[in-house]
Design a protein around this motif. Structure first.
Motif, short mmCIF file in Angstrom:
data_model
loop_
_atom_site.label_atom_id
_atom_site.label_comp_id
_atom_site.label_asym_id
_atom_site.label_seq_id
_atom_site.Cartn_x
_atom_site.Cartn_y
_atom_site.Cartn_z
N PHE A 80 0.82 -1.22 0.00
CA PHE A 80 0.00 0.00 0.00
C PHE A 80 0.85 1.26 0.00
O PHE A 80 0.68 2.14 -0.78
N THR A 81 1.85 1.30 0.94
CA THR A 81 2.62 2.52 1.08
C THR A 81 3.58 2.74 -0.05
O THR A 81 4.02 3.86 -0.28
N THR A 84 -6.65 11.75 -8.14
CA THR A 84 -6.75 11.08 -6.85
C THR A 84 -8.00 11.64 -6.18
O THR A 84 -8.54 12.68 -6.59
N TYR A 117 -14.46 9.85 -0.29
CA TYR A 117 -14.32 8.40 -0.16
C TYR A 117 -15.54 7.80 0.54
O TYR A 117 -16.06 6.75 0.14
N ARG A 168 -17.60 4.91 -1.32
CA ARG A 168 -16.84 3.73 -0.91
C ARG A 168 -17.25 2.47 -1.68
O ARG A 168 -16.40 1.63 -2.01
N ASP A 170 -11.95 -0.81 -0.93
CA ASP A 170 -11.32 -0.64 0.38
C ASP A 170 -10.03 0.16 0.34
O ASP A 170 -9.49 0.51 1.39
N ASN A 171 -9.50 0.46 -0.83
CA ASN A 171 -8.24 1.19 -0.94
C ASN A 171 -8.48 2.55 -1.58
O ASN A 171 -8.56 2.66 -2.81
N ALA A 177 -6.52 4.90 -2.12
CA ALA A 177 -5.38 5.39 -2.88
C ALA A 177 -5.40 4.91 -4.33
O ALA A 177 -4.65 5.41 -5.15
N LEU A 178 -6.25 3.95 -4.64
CA LEU A 178 -6.27 3.38 -5.97
C LEU A 178 -7.63 3.60 -6.62
O LEU A 178 -8.62 2.98 -6.25
N ASN A 217 3.41 8.46 -3.21
CA ASN A 217 2.00 8.22 -2.91
C ASN A 217 1.54 9.16 -1.79
O ASN A 217 1.90 8.96 -0.63
N ASN A 246 1.12 1.32 8.80
CA ASN A 246 0.29 0.75 9.86
C ASN A 246 0.99 -0.36 10.65
O ASN A 246 0.33 -1.12 11.36
#
Length: 249
Positions: A15-16, A76, A94, A98, A103-104, A106-107, A181, A187
């Protein structure tokens, strides 16, 4: 970025370190104007037989507008929220979408349909035709809505505030911390375990962002320009400049 005195060693995860479908850009701030009013004198009495016009109602307050938006390459959630003046930023966008985003946050993929609630219409491209007396109009600097533009806008703000740093120093640290990003979040490390995960382009934790936030930028650690300037302000205080940072800081 850990708080002062704390260090961490970042590691890559899907993710990061993922590549964003798009980025955010800086936004101009409009300051509200307060207009003083005085009581008006009483209206003169109407002549007998004259018709008195009904008082006009006050104009209705501007309400947020809801519209449908199609995601394009380079977008974004943060940049879309900026363009439309969405109250609550990308988090509100978001929340409202949703089911479509997943669930992401960022994408987001080009062609995705989003419901956007905002208070302004995205600015249209300025006409290239010359206008009369343009020599007397003040020019407004604009920046690309991408990593290059975010860094350059941050550098201009840093120059105004006396915060040291170079393009190369900022870019080098961004690529190590988040791979570019702006919604990256850690996390898994000790900061996350303490409830303050590192966020954004330069992985700033909330207490550090609050302490080193630079006025004139959004109070949002995920905002690219705000994240860069706060991180560089912190690095200047602790290391002399972001240019002196070559690892976890």
């Amino acid at each position: 970025m850990p708080a002062r005195g704390k260090h961490r060693r970042p590691r890559s995860n899907a993710f990061t370190r993922g590549v964003l479908a798009a980025g955010t850009g800086g936004a101009a701030l409009a300051l509200p104007l307060t207009v003083a009013t005085t009581a008006s004198a009483a209206a003169p009495a109407q002549a007998v037989g004259s018709v008195q016009s009904a008082p006009q109602s006050a104009p209705a307050a501007t309400l947020p507008k809801s519209t449908n938006y199609t995601v394009v390459s380079g977008d974004t959630l943060s940049s879309i929220a900026r363009k439309h003046g969405t109250k609550g930023g990308w988090q509100r966008l978001y929340k409202d979408n949703r089911a479509a985003v997943g669930d992401n946050p960022a994408l987001i993929r080009p062609g995705l349909k989003l419901k956007v609630t905002g208070t302004k219409t995205p600015a249209k491209k300025a006409s290239t035709k010359p206008k009369a007396s343009t020599a007397t109009q003040a020019s407004v600097k604009t920046y690309p809505d991408n990593l290059d533009g975010w860094i350059r806008e941050s550098l201009d703000i840093m120059a105004q505030k006396g915060i040291p740093g170079s393009y190369n120093g900022i870019h080098r640290n961004i690529m190590r911390e988040s791979s570019g990003n702006p919604l990256a979040i850690n996390n898994w490390d000790s900061n996350a375990a303490a409830g303050t995960p590192s966020k954004g382009l330069l992985q700033v934790i909330d207490p550090t962002f609050a302490a080193y936030h630079v006025s004139g930028t959004p109070y949002d650690p995920y905002d690219p320009v705000a994240n860069i300037t706060a991180a560089c302000n912190y690095a200047a205080d602790r290391y002399g400049s972001i240019d002196n940072v070559f690892g976890p800081y």
